[in-house]
Write an enzyme that holds these catalytic residues in place. Structure first.
Site, PDB file in Angstrom:
ATOM      1  N   GLY A   1       0.836  -1.211   0.000  1.00  0.00           N
ATOM      2  CA  GLY A   1       0.000   0.000   0.000  1.00  0.00           C
ATOM      3  C   GLY A   1       0.861   1.248   0.000  1.00  0.00           C
TER       4      GLY A   1
ATOM      5  N   GLY B   1      -1.367   7.641   0.587  1.00  0.00           N
ATOM      6  CA  GLY B   1      -1.619   7.829   2.014  1.00  0.00           C
ATOM      7  C   GLY B   1      -0.395   7.675   2.899  1.00  0.00           C
TER       8      GLY B   1
ATOM      9  N   PHE C   1     -14.295   0.184   5.551  1.00  0.00           N
ATOM     10  CA  PHE C   1     -15.362   1.174   5.346  1.00  0.00           C
ATOM     11  C   PHE C   1     -16.327   1.052   6.511  1.00  0.00           C
TER      12      PHE C   1
ATOM     13  N   SER D   1     -22.637  -8.021   3.575  1.00  0.00           N
ATOM     14  CA  SER D   1     -22.724  -9.375   3.013  1.00  0.00           C
ATOM     15  C   SER D   1     -21.528 -10.166   3.561  1.00  0.00           C
TER      16      SER D   1
ATOM     17  N   TYR E   1      -8.147   0.361  17.834  1.00  0.00           N
ATOM     18  CA  TYR E   1      -9.300  -0.525  18.053  1.00  0.00           C
ATOM     19  C   TYR E   1      -8.940  -1.999  17.824  1.00  0.00           C
TER      20      TYR E   1
ATOM     21  N   LYS F   1      -7.529  -6.425  12.400  1.00  0.00           N
ATOM     22  CA  LYS F   1      -6.370  -5.758  13.012  1.00  0.00           C
ATOM     23  C   LYS F   1      -6.003  -6.448  14.334  1.00  0.00           C
TER      24      LYS F   1
HETATM   25  C1  HXC Z   1     -21.311  -2.306   2.477  1.00  0.00           C
HETATM   26  C2  HXC Z   1     -19.714  -2.768   0.867  1.00  0.00           C
HETATM   27  C3  HXC Z   1     -19.295  -1.410   0.876  1.00  0.00           C
HETATM   28  C4  HXC Z   1     -19.974  -0.504   1.757  1.00  0.00           C
HETATM   29  C5  HXC Z   1     -18.090  -2.501  -0.551  1.00  0.00           C
HETATM   30  N1  HXC Z   1     -18.951  -3.378  -0.035  1.00  0.00           N
HETATM   31  N2  HXC Z   1     -18.274  -1.289  -0.010  1.00  0.00           N
HETATM   32  N3  HXC Z   1     -20.704  -3.210   1.655  1.00  0.00           N
HETATM   33  N4  HXC Z   1     -20.970  -0.992   2.541  1.00  0.00           N
HETATM   34  N5  HXC Z   1     -19.622   0.766   1.842  1.00  0.00           N
HETATM   35  C6  HXC Z   1     -19.066  -4.784  -0.377  1.00  0.00           C
HETATM   36  C7  HXC Z   1     -19.361  -5.037  -1.857  1.00  0.00           C
HETATM   37  O1  HXC Z   1     -20.734  -4.879  -2.168  1.00  0.00           O
HETATM   38  C8  HXC Z   1     -18.857  -6.459  -2.016  1.00  0.00           C
HETATM   39  O2  HXC Z   1     -19.779  -7.384  -1.475  1.00  0.00           O
HETATM   40  C9  HXC Z   1     -17.660  -6.518  -1.110  1.00  0.00           C
HETATM   41  O3  HXC Z   1     -17.813  -5.452  -0.167  1.00  0.00           O
HETATM   42  C10 HXC Z   1     -16.359  -6.292  -1.878  1.00  0.00           C
HETATM   43  O4  HXC Z   1     -16.439  -5.053  -2.569  1.00  0.00           O
HETATM   44  P1  HXC Z   1     -15.577  -4.746  -3.863  1.00  0.00           P
HETATM   45  O5  HXC Z   1     -15.827  -3.318  -4.230  1.00  0.00           O
HETATM   46  O6  HXC Z   1     -15.793  -5.800  -4.896  1.00  0.00           O
HETATM   47  O7  HXC Z   1     -14.107  -5.002  -3.257  1.00  0.00           O
HETATM   48  P2  HXC Z   1     -12.709  -4.450  -3.685  1.00  0.00           P
HETATM   49  O8  HXC Z   1     -12.753  -3.849  -5.075  1.00  0.00           O
HETATM   50  O9  HXC Z   1     -11.765  -5.529  -3.388  1.00  0.00           O
HETATM   51  O10 HXC Z   1     -12.473  -3.195  -2.685  1.00  0.00           O
HETATM   52  C11 HXC Z   1     -12.171  -3.409  -1.316  1.00  0.00           C
HETATM   53  C12 HXC Z   1     -12.803  -2.341  -0.410  1.00  0.00           C
HETATM   54  C13 HXC Z   1     -12.474  -0.905  -0.899  1.00  0.00           C
HETATM   55  C14 HXC Z   1     -12.288  -2.600   0.998  1.00  0.00           C
HETATM   56  C15 HXC Z   1     -14.317  -2.519  -0.436  1.00  0.00           C
HETATM   57  O11 HXC Z   1     -12.998   0.061   0.014  1.00  0.00           O
HETATM   58  C16 HXC Z   1     -10.997  -0.685  -1.069  1.00  0.00           C
HETATM   59  O12 HXC Z   1     -10.444  -0.946  -2.133  1.00  0.00           O
HETATM   60  N6  HXC Z   1     -10.289  -0.204  -0.014  1.00  0.00           N
HETATM   61  C17 HXC Z   1      -8.827   0.003  -0.036  1.00  0.00           C
HETATM   62  C18 HXC Z   1      -8.379   1.245   0.660  1.00  0.00           C
HETATM   63  C19 HXC Z   1      -8.984   1.499   2.012  1.00  0.00           C
HETATM   64  O13 HXC Z   1      -9.980   0.901   2.406  1.00  0.00           O
HETATM   65  N7  HXC Z   1      -8.355   2.424   2.728  1.00  0.00           N
HETATM   66  C20 HXC Z   1      -8.816   2.846   4.037  1.00  0.00           C
HETATM   67  C21 HXC Z   1      -7.989   2.237   5.114  1.00  0.00           C
HETATM   68  S1  HXC Z   1      -8.387   3.153   6.509  1.00  0.00           S
HETATM   69  P3  HXC Z   1     -20.829  -8.222  -2.395  1.00  0.00           P
HETATM   70  O14 HXC Z   1     -21.525  -9.127  -1.440  1.00  0.00           O
HETATM   71  O15 HXC Z   1     -21.755  -7.176  -2.995  1.00  0.00           O
HETATM   72  O16 HXC Z   1     -20.025  -8.941  -3.436  1.00  0.00           O
HETATM   73  C22 HXC Z   1      -8.189   2.327   7.899  1.00  0.00           C
HETATM   74  C23 HXC Z   1      -8.187   3.280   9.092  1.00  0.00           C
HETATM   75  C24 HXC Z   1      -8.513   2.687  10.391  1.00  0.00           C
HETATM   76  O17 HXC Z   1      -8.027   1.156   7.901  1.00  0.00           O
HETATM   77  C25 HXC Z   1      -8.556   3.611  11.588  1.00  0.00           C
HETATM   78  C26 HXC Z   1      -8.846   5.073  11.412  1.00  0.00           C
HETATM   79  C27 HXC Z   1      -8.762   5.892  12.649  1.00  0.00           C
HETATM   80  P1  NAP Z   2      -4.997   4.307   2.015  1.00  0.00           P
HETATM   81  O1  NAP Z   2      -4.261   5.411   1.343  1.00  0.00           O
HETATM   82  O2  NAP Z   2      -6.325   3.916   1.479  1.00  0.00           O
HETATM   83  O3  NAP Z   2      -4.017   3.069   2.079  1.00  0.00           O
HETATM   84  C1  NAP Z   2      -4.384   1.763   1.876  1.00  0.00           C
HETATM   85  C2  NAP Z   2      -3.468   1.177   0.826  1.00  0.00           C
HETATM   86  O4  NAP Z   2      -3.685  -0.215   0.744  1.00  0.00           O
HETATM   87  C3  NAP Z   2      -3.684   1.760  -0.566  1.00  0.00           C
HETATM   88  O5  NAP Z   2      -2.448   2.185  -1.097  1.00  0.00           O
HETATM   89  C4  NAP Z   2      -4.231   0.591  -1.372  1.00  0.00           C
HETATM   90  O6  NAP Z   2      -3.763   0.656  -2.708  1.00  0.00           O
HETATM   91  C5  NAP Z   2      -3.649  -0.593  -0.618  1.00  0.00           C
HETATM   92  N1  NAP Z   2      -4.446  -1.813  -0.794  1.00  0.00           N
HETATM   93  C6  NAP Z   2      -5.761  -1.984  -0.533  1.00  0.00           C
HETATM   94  N2  NAP Z   2      -6.126  -3.235  -0.824  1.00  0.00           N
HETATM   95  C7  NAP Z   2      -5.003  -3.876  -1.240  1.00  0.00           C
HETATM   96  C8  NAP Z   2      -4.738  -5.196  -1.666  1.00  0.00           C
HETATM   97  N3  NAP Z   2      -5.698  -6.123  -1.719  1.00  0.00           N
HETATM   98  N4  NAP Z   2      -3.462  -5.520  -2.012  1.00  0.00           N
HETATM   99  C9  NAP Z   2      -2.485  -4.590  -1.961  1.00  0.00           C
HETATM  100  N5  NAP Z   2      -2.681  -3.321  -1.578  1.00  0.00           N
HETATM  101  C10 NAP Z   2      -3.929  -2.970  -1.223  1.00  0.00           C
HETATM  102  O7  NAP Z   2      -5.232   4.623   3.573  1.00  0.00           O
HETATM  103  P2  NAP Z   2      -4.222   5.049   4.736  1.00  0.00           P
HETATM  104  O8  NAP Z   2      -4.987   5.927   5.638  1.00  0.00           O
HETATM  105  O9  NAP Z   2      -2.955   5.505   4.162  1.00  0.00           O
HETATM  106  O10 NAP Z   2      -4.009   3.656   5.506  1.00  0.00           O
HETATM  107  C11 NAP Z   2      -2.724   3.051   5.615  1.00  0.00           C
HETATM  108  C12 NAP Z   2      -2.676   2.138   6.816  1.00  0.00           C
HETATM  109  O11 NAP Z   2      -2.819   2.897   8.000  1.00  0.00           O
HETATM  110  C13 NAP Z   2      -3.752   1.074   6.866  1.00  0.00           C
HETATM  111  O12 NAP Z   2      -3.214  -0.112   7.417  1.00  0.00           O
HETATM  112  C14 NAP Z   2      -4.752   1.645   7.830  1.00  0.00           C
HETATM  113  O13 NAP Z   2      -5.556   0.669   8.439  1.00  0.00           O
HETATM  114  C15 NAP Z   2      -3.823   2.315   8.807  1.00  0.00           C
HETATM  115  N6  NAP Z   2      -4.419   3.351   9.622  1.00  0.00           N
HETATM  116  C16 NAP Z   2      -4.746   4.543   9.084  1.00  0.00           C
HETATM  117  C17 NAP Z   2      -5.253   5.528   9.899  1.00  0.00           C
HETATM  118  C18 NAP Z   2      -5.577   6.884   9.377  1.00  0.00           C
HETATM  119  O14 NAP Z   2      -6.080   7.720  10.136  1.00  0.00           O
HETATM  120  N7  NAP Z   2      -5.326   7.193   8.118  1.00  0.00           N
HETATM  121  C19 NAP Z   2      -5.449   5.272  11.257  1.00  0.00           C
HETATM  122  C20 NAP Z   2      -5.114   4.026  11.771  1.00  0.00           C
HETATM  123  C21 NAP Z   2      -4.576   3.072  10.950  1.00  0.00           C
HETATM  124  P3  NAP Z   2      -4.598   0.115  -3.976  1.00  0.00           P
HETATM  125  O15 NAP Z   2      -5.980   0.628  -3.845  1.00  0.00           O
HETATM  126  O16 NAP Z   2      -3.829   0.655  -5.139  1.00  0.00           O
HETATM  127  O17 NAP Z   2      -4.514  -1.377  -3.919  1.00  0.00           O
END
Ligand code: HXC
Ligand code: NAP
Length: 292
Positions: A21, A25, A104, A112, A155, A170
Site C-alpha cells: 500500500g 496515504g 469502510f 454481506s 481498536y 487488526k
Molecule cells: C457495504 C460494501 C461497501 C460498503 C463494498 N462493499 N463497499 N458493503 N458498505 N460501503 C461490499 C461489496 O458490495 C462487495 O460485497 C464486497 O464489499 C467487496 O467489494 P468490492 O468493491 O468488490 O471489493 P474491492 O474492489 O476488493 O475493494 C475493497 C474495499 C475498498 C475494501 C471494499 O474500500 C478498497 O479498495 N479499499 C482500499 C483502501 C482502504 O480501504 N483504505 C482505508 C484504510 S483506513 P458483495 O456481497 O456485494 O459482493 C483504515 C483506518 C482505520 O483502515 C482507523 C482510522 C482511525
Molecule cells: P490508504 O491510502 O487507502 O491506504 C491503503 C493502501 O492499501 C492503498 O495504497 C491501497 O492501494 C492498498 N491496498 C488496498 N487493498 C489492497 C490489496 N488487496 N493488495 C495490496 N494493496 C492494497 O489509507 P491510509 O490511511 O494511508 O491507511 C494506511 C494504513 O494505516 C492502513 O493499514 C490503515 O488501516 C492504517 N491506519 C490509518 C489511519 C488513518 O487515520 N489514516 C489510522 C489508523 C490506521 P490500492 O488501492 O492501489 O490497492
C-alpha cells in the site's frame, strides 16, 4: 512544527524495505522518509499506474530508488512474485511494512459475507501472506537480521462498532505480531506494530467520514492533544522501528494517537468538561461529606 525529520542523514543507507500500500496515504509518506534516509523502497498495491506515478514522484523528490510492483496481498502467489522482484532488483530485503488495508463504515448486519471477507482478506490474510512469504525467505537464507512492522489501529484491542471486519482483522494482526516476535526472534527477525490514531488521508477519510460526517464528527474533539497526526510524525516512528536503532524492540505495539483511545477509556475522563471555576465548589462539596 511537527514535520521535522528525526533520524540522521543516511540512517537507512543500504537497507531495502517493502511497503505494501505504498502508493498512497500513509504508506507513501513512510516510503518517502525511508528514501530520504537512503533506503531503497519497493512499493506495492493493486493499482500499477498509481504506483508508477508515485515511484516517479518519489525518485525525483528524494533521489532514491523505488521499485513499483503490482501485488494484491490477498493472493499468496502475487506476494511471492513481489518478493522475487524485490530480490531481483535489490539483492536482499531488510524489512517488510504491512500497511495495505481495506475498510469502510457500515452497520455489521448490513454487510454481506463477501463484504466482511473482503476486509479480513486484505488486512489479516494480506498481512499473513506477506509475513509468511518474507519470513520463510529470511529463515531459508539465514539472513542475519530482518524486521516486520505492522500498521494496526487502537481498536485492535478496544474493538470498534461500525468497522467490525477491520477491528477483527487488526486484532489478528496484533496477535500475529506478538506471537512471531517470540517465535522468530531466534532467526533475527523482529516483529513490531504501530497503532496510529487519526492521520488524515484520502483513502481513510473517503471511507470513514464520507459526505458531511467530517463536519459532524470532528476527530480533533476526541483527542486530548486536540489535533490529528502529521504524516511525518508517523514516518519518524516507522523509520526508527524499521531501522537497527530499535534493535532491542521486539513484540511492541507503539500507539501514536495524541492520547485518543485512553480519553475514550478512562472512567472519569468526562470530567474534562468541568470548567476550572467549578473545581473550588466541587472540592468543598466533597470535603464537607468527609465524615458522613
Ligand atoms: C457495504 C460494501 C461497501 C460498503 C463494498 N462493499 N463497499 N458493503 N458498505 N460501503 C461490499 C461489496 O458490495 C462487495 O460485497 C464486497 O464489499 C467487496 O467489494 P468490492 O468493491 O468488490 O471489493 P474491492 O474492489 O476488493 O475493494 C475493497 C474495499 C475498498 C475494501 C471494499 O474500500 C478498497 O479498495 N479499499 C482500499 C483502501 C482502504 O480501504 N483504505 C482505508 C484504510 S483506513 P458483495 O456481497 O456485494 O459482493 C483504515 C483506518 C482505520 O483502515 C482507523 C482510522 C482511525
Ligand atoms: P490508504 O491510502 O487507502 O491506504 C491503503 C493502501 O492499501 C492503498 O495504497 C491501497 O492501494 C492498498 N491496498 C488496498 N487493498 C489492497 C490489496 N488487496 N493488495 C495490496 N494493496 C492494497 O489509507 P491510509 O490511511 O494511508 O491507511 C494506511 C494504513 O494505516 C492502513 O493499514 C490503515 O488501516 C492504517 N491506519 C490509518 C489511519 C488513518 O487515520 N489514516 C489510522 C489508523 C490506521 P490500492 O488501492 O492501489 O490497492
Amino acid at each position: 512544527m511537527y514535520n521535522e525529520p528525526m533520524l540522521k542523514d543516511n540512517a537507512l543507507k543500504g537497507k531495502t524495505y517493502v511497503v505494501t500500500g505504498g502508493g498512497s496515504g500513509l504508506g507513501k509518506a513512510m516510503s518517502t522518509y525511508f528514501l530520504q534516509l537512503g533506503a531503497n523502497v519497493v512499493i506495492s498495491s493493486r493499482n500499477f499506474e498509481k504506483l508508477q506515478n508515485t515511484a516517479n514522484e518519489l525518485e525525483t523528490l528524494t533521489g532514491g530508488k523505488v521499485l513499483p510492483v503490482q501485488c494484491d496481498v490477498r493472493h499468496y502467489e502475487e506476494v511471492e512474485n513481489m518478493l522475487a522482484k524485490a530480490l531481483e532488483t535489490f539483492g536482499k530485503v531488510d524489512g517488510l511494512l504491512n500497511n495495505a488495508a481495506g475498510n469502510f463504515i457500515s452497520p455489521t448486519e448490513r454487510l454481506s459475507a463477501n463484504a466482511f471477507d473482503t476486509v479480513i482478506d486484505i488486512v489479516l490474510k494480506g498481512s499473513k501472506n506477506c509475513t509468511l512469504a518474507f519470513g520463510k525467505h529470511w529463515i531459508a537464507e539465514k539472513q542475519e537480521r530482518a524486521t516486520v512492522l505492522n500498521i494496526v489501529t487502537t481498536y485492535a484491542w478496544t474493538g470498534s462498532a461500525y468497522v467490525v471486519p477491520s477491528a477483527t482483522a487488526k486484532a489478528g494482526v496484533l496477535a500475529m505480531t506478538r506471537s512471531l516476535a517470540v517465535e522468530w526472534a531466534k532467526y533475527g527477525i523482529r516483529t513490531n506494530a504501530i497503532a496510529p490514531g487519526p492521520f488524515p488521508t484520502k483513502g481513510a477519510w473517503d471511507r470513514l467520514l464520507p459526505g458531511d460526517l467530517q463536519e459532524k464528527f470532528d476527530f480533533k474533539k476526541k483527542i486530548p492533544l486536540r489535533r490529528v497526526g502529521e504524516h511525518q510524525e508517523l514516518a519518524n516512528l516507522a523509520a526508527y522501528l524499521m531501522s537497527d536503532f530499535s534493535s532491542y524492540i521486539n513484540g511492541e505495539v507503539v500507539t501514536i494517537d495524541g492520547g485518543e483511545w485512553l480519553q475514550g477509556a478512562g472512567e472519569m475522563n468526562m470530567l474534562e468538561a468541568v470548567p476550572k471555576e467549578m473545581w473550588d465548589m466541587l472540592e468543598a462539596m466533597i470535603r464537607s461529606k468527609k465524615r458522613s
